[in-house]
Design a protein around this motif. Structure first.
Motif, PDB file in Angstrom:
ATOM      1  N   VAL A 169      -0.569  -2.328  -5.908  1.00 37.26           N
ATOM      2  CA  VAL A 169       0.121  -3.163  -5.416  1.00 37.26           C
ATOM      3  C   VAL A 169      -0.046  -4.646  -5.688  1.00 37.26           C
ATOM      4  CG1 VAL A 169       1.161  -3.878  -3.178  1.00 37.26           C
ATOM      5  CG2 VAL A 169       0.518  -1.406  -3.497  1.00 37.26           C
ATOM      6  N   ALA A 216       4.946  -2.535  -6.179  1.00 41.48           N
ATOM      7  CA  ALA A 216       4.075  -1.347  -6.446  1.00 41.48           C
ATOM      8  C   ALA A 216       4.266  -0.641  -7.916  1.00 41.48           C
ATOM      9  CB  ALA A 216       3.967  -0.390  -5.411  1.00 41.48           C
ATOM     10  N   ALA A 238       4.396   0.731   0.712  1.00 42.04           N
ATOM     11  CA  ALA A 238       4.691   1.911   0.072  1.00 42.04           C
ATOM     12  C   ALA A 238       5.849   2.718   0.817  1.00 42.04           C
ATOM     13  CB  ALA A 238       3.601   2.794  -0.139  1.00 42.04           C
ATOM     14  N   ILE A 270      -1.985   3.958  -7.894  1.00 44.64           N
ATOM     15  CA  ILE A 270      -0.948   3.108  -7.290  1.00 44.64           C
ATOM     16  C   ILE A 270      -1.566   1.680  -7.228  1.00 44.64           C
ATOM     17  CG2 ILE A 270      -1.789   3.670  -4.887  1.00 44.64           C
ATOM     18  CD1 ILE A 270       1.304   3.049  -3.985  1.00 44.64           C
TER      19      ILE A 270
END
Length: 112
Positions: free
Chosen positions: A79, A70, A10, A77
């Motif tokens: 991923v 992501a 991130a 969030i």
């Protein structure tokens, strides 16, 4: 370990948001009293936190056919590991977006 990697990814994805800022106005000629013709009391606008909504792709992978991606939507969030013909969930959770511009330290919770 997974959290550390997710946060690292991130952070790498967010690094792409940074840009150089140059001056857009020419220097104003000075008056005889040494001051500039432009007003000097103007306050600089405060930077706003970035809207991180969207899909972010890892750009520094050694293997172009395998990378992390992501997706940020609302307060979540996700991923994923992306391979040649695969997409595998690596991390999914909620997070609280940074409140101030330049504040890139935040933690997501694996609670979804």
């Amino acid at each position: 370990m997974k959290k550390a990697i997710a946060l690292l990814v991130a952070a790498m994805l967010l690094t792409g948001l940074s840009a150089c800022r140059g001056s857009t106005t020419a220097d104003a000629p000075a008056k005889s009293d040494g001051t500039s013709k432009t007003e000097t009391n103007k306050e600089e606008p405060k930077p706003q936190p970035a809207d991180l909504t969207g899909t972010w792709k890892q750009t520094n992978s050694n293997d172009p056919s395998s990378y992390m991606e992501a997706t940020i939507s609302g307060d979540t969030i996700e991923v994923d590991w992306i391979g040649t013909d695969t997409k595998n969930l690596y991390w999914k959770g909620t997070y609280q977006a940074p409140a101030a511009a330049g504040d890139w330290k935040w933690t997501s919770q694996g609670d979804t």
